[in-house]
Motif scaffolding. Structure first.
Motif, PDB file in Angstrom:
ATOM      1  N   ASP A 291       0.823  -1.228   0.000  1.00  0.00           N
ATOM      2  CA  ASP A 291       0.000   0.000   0.000  1.00  0.00           C
ATOM      3  C   ASP A 291       0.852   1.271   0.000  1.00  0.00           C
ATOM      4  OD1 ASP A 291       0.942  -0.715   2.429  1.00  0.00           O
ATOM      5  OD2 ASP A 291      -0.858  -0.193   3.570  1.00  0.00           O
ATOM      6  N   THR A 292       2.135   1.143  -0.348  1.00  0.00           N
ATOM      7  CA  THR A 292       2.983   2.341  -0.401  1.00  0.00           C
ATOM      8  C   THR A 292       3.057   2.889  -1.829  1.00  0.00           C
ATOM      9  OG1 THR A 292       4.966   1.024  -0.757  1.00  0.00           O
ATOM     10  CG2 THR A 292       4.454   1.621   1.528  1.00  0.00           C
ATOM     11  N   SER A 293       3.273   4.179  -1.922  1.00  0.00           N
ATOM     12  CA  SER A 293       3.560   4.798  -3.221  1.00  0.00           C
ATOM     13  C   SER A 293       4.380   6.046  -2.958  1.00  0.00           C
ATOM     14  CB  SER A 293       2.262   5.135  -3.964  1.00  0.00           C
ATOM     15  OG  SER A 293       1.475   5.984  -3.160  1.00  0.00           O
ATOM     16  N   LEU A 295       4.849   9.473  -2.277  1.00  0.00           N
ATOM     17  CA  LEU A 295       3.950  10.554  -1.851  1.00  0.00           C
ATOM     18  C   LEU A 295       4.749  11.814  -1.523  1.00  0.00           C
ATOM     19  CD1 LEU A 295       1.556   8.558   0.532  1.00  0.00           C
ATOM     20  CD2 LEU A 295       1.203   9.135  -1.879  1.00  0.00           C
ATOM     21  N   VAL A 297       5.717  14.637   0.684  1.00  0.00           N
ATOM     22  CA  VAL A 297       5.621  14.927   2.115  1.00  0.00           C
ATOM     23  C   VAL A 297       5.611  16.430   2.352  1.00  0.00           C
ATOM     24  CG1 VAL A 297       6.787  14.654   4.346  1.00  0.00           C
ATOM     25  CG2 VAL A 297       6.680  12.749   2.740  1.00  0.00           C
ATOM     26  N   CYS A 305       5.968   5.700   0.773  1.00  0.00           N
ATOM     27  CA  CYS A 305       5.382   5.381   2.082  1.00  0.00           C
ATOM     28  C   CYS A 305       3.854   5.258   1.954  1.00  0.00           C
ATOM     29  CB  CYS A 305       5.750   6.452   3.117  1.00  0.00           C
ATOM     30  SG  CYS A 305       5.190   8.112   2.708  1.00  0.00           S
ATOM     31  N   THR A 306       3.212   5.030   3.072  1.00  0.00           N
ATOM     32  CA  THR A 306       1.746   5.001   3.087  1.00  0.00           C
ATOM     33  C   THR A 306       1.250   6.403   3.464  1.00  0.00           C
ATOM     34  OG1 THR A 306       1.732   4.450   5.418  1.00  0.00           O
ATOM     35  CG2 THR A 306       1.667   2.600   3.889  1.00  0.00           C
ATOM     36  N   GLU A 307      -0.037   6.638   3.290  1.00  0.00           N
ATOM     37  CA  GLU A 307      -0.620   7.950   3.625  1.00  0.00           C
ATOM     38  C   GLU A 307      -0.421   8.249   5.115  1.00  0.00           C
ATOM     39  OE1 GLU A 307      -2.004  11.468   3.306  1.00  0.00           O
ATOM     40  OE2 GLU A 307      -1.730  10.246   1.505  1.00  0.00           O
ATOM     41  N   LYS A 308      -0.544   7.193   5.948  1.00  0.00           N
ATOM     42  CA  LYS A 308      -0.399   7.371   7.394  1.00  0.00           C
ATOM     43  C   LYS A 308       1.039   7.803   7.727  1.00  0.00           C
ATOM     44  CE  LYS A 308      -1.318   4.834  11.544  1.00  0.00           C
ATOM     45  NZ  LYS A 308      -1.113   3.495  12.020  1.00  0.00           N
ATOM     46  N   ARG A 310       3.075   9.268   5.706  1.00  0.00           N
ATOM     47  CA  ARG A 310       3.276  10.601   5.142  1.00  0.00           C
ATOM     48  C   ARG A 310       2.869  11.682   6.145  1.00  0.00           C
ATOM     49  NH1 ARG A 310       1.402  14.977   2.964  1.00  0.00           N
ATOM     50  NH2 ARG A 310      -0.706  14.492   3.654  1.00  0.00           N
ATOM     51  N   GLU A 311       1.722  11.446   6.765  1.00  0.00           N
ATOM     52  CA  GLU A 311       1.243  12.445   7.734  1.00  0.00           C
ATOM     53  C   GLU A 311       2.202  12.575   8.907  1.00  0.00           C
ATOM     54  OE1 GLU A 311      -2.793  11.523   8.772  1.00  0.00           O
ATOM     55  OE2 GLU A 311      -3.396  11.799   6.676  1.00  0.00           O
TER      56      GLU A 311
END
Ligand code: ATP
Ligand code: MG
Length: 321
Positions: A291-293, A295, A297, A305-308, A310-311
């Motif tokens: 589920d990574t791409s 992203l 930052v 990384c994952t959206e989580k 990234r945050e």
């Protein structure tokens, strides 16, 4: 889908690699040498591509100059799609994109004189005027710090650094816009490395070149690159401006690469701890899972990384500045 992997919206993109996959099949096995790699190189910039041996750097370079037909994805040069060109299209492209090869020994034909090696591209392009060929070859030899007298000699008569200069001359004589320099200094002594990097930097300024500079060592590309892409096992795991990457490395693999660089500071050296990257181990979040791409930052800084993640990285970076 177009991928915006440049931090400067006003800059003119010269090369755009989009979701490039280059797989090699051997029987039942598939080697995913390059997997979903996207980046943009703007006109006039030096883009460093870094990663350990076998991570797919050369394969990416070879796909760009059309030596491989990509498994999937697309490559654009000056807005025009260039993957999958025929022989004629590739020949036309050769005067715009040139490659300096990784190994200065095996990439120069031992039976050809330096003159013939450097003039070969022009001859292939149909140049037959001897005076024009002579003056171009001698001019380029001077430009790369060799002399006219070197023209009649054979590659084995030269040192590693001089051979790399011959490789650079062979590429530059074609007056390319983009040079793919594949580890041009890795095979050289440290003292000679600086000379060849200075030469490339000088040529870049004089000729207005755009350079894709491939290296396995971040310290080599630090001062020379405007932006850097970090590859790990066929994937681009981080992309940022050179300064941003060194100030705020975010992917654990980039951090491990940085921890490997020695500094001429005895206090730092005593404290320096080499970090080894083991994906998903030690309770670390997995930066390479399904589920990574890639992203963004913060502006122009991309991390696999994952959206989580990234945050949390964006929060971490905000706190540190
Ligand atoms: N023509 C080919 N056929 C099959 N496999 C290949 C081919 N070229 C490269 N590979 C494989 O693809 C992977 C990436 O190779 P590549 O040469 O791109 O790595 P690299 O990052 O340039 O490494 P190095 O720093 O050692 O030059 C490796 O596993 C390699 O064995
Ligand atoms: Mg290589």
């Amino acid at each position: 889908m177009a991928v915006q992997t440049s931090d400067d919206n006003t800059a003119e993109a010269l090369l755009r690699v989009e979701h490039l996959c280059q797989y090699f099949r051997k029987g039942k096995n598939v080697n995913k040498a390059v997997s979903d790699v996207s980046f943009t190189i703007n006109k006039g910039e030096v883009f460093g591509l870094v990663g350990e041996s076998g991570c797919g750097k050369t394969t990416t370079g070879r796909a760009i100059i059309g030596l491989y037909q990509p498994t999937s994805g697309a490559i654009y040069y000056g807005g025009e799609r260039i993957d999958g060109l025929g022989k004629r299209g590739r020949k036309k492209l050769a005067s715009k994109i040139q490659m300096i090869y990784q190994d200065p020994i095996s990439s120069l034909d031992p039976r050809m004189t330096v003159y013939d090696i450097i003039a070969e591209g022009l001859l292939i392009n149909g140049e037959r005027n001897r005076d024009r060929l002579d003056s171009k070859v001698y001019e380029i030899l001077e430009l790369v710090g060799l002399t006219k007298e070197h023209a009649a000699r054979f590659p084995h008569e030269f040192s590693g650094g001089q051979r790399q200069r011959i490789g650079i001359a062979r590429a530059v004589i074609m007056e390319p816009e983009l040079i793919i320099a594949d580890e041009p200094v890795s095979a050289l002594d440290v003292s000679v490395q600086a000379q060849v990097i200075n030469l490339l930097n000088d040529l870049r300024q004089r000729l207005g070149l755009t350079i894709l500079f491939i290296a396995h060592d971040l310290s080599v590309v630090k001062y020379f690159s405007d932006r850097i892409g970090v590859m790990y096992f066929g994937r681009l795991v981080e992309l940022a401006s050179s300064k941003e990457l060194f100030d705020h490395p975010l992917h654990p693999y980039t951090r491990s690469l940085l921890s490997a660089i020695p500094l001429p500071d005895p206090v730092y050296e005593k404290m320096r701890q080499r970090q080894v990257y083991r994906p998903g181990e030690d309770g670390d979040p997995d930066y390479l899972g399904e589920d990574t791409s890639l992203l963004e930052v913060r502006e122009g800084h991309f991390v696999m990384c994952t959206e989580k993640i990234r945050e949390s990285l964006a929060g971490e970076i905000d706190e540190s500045v």
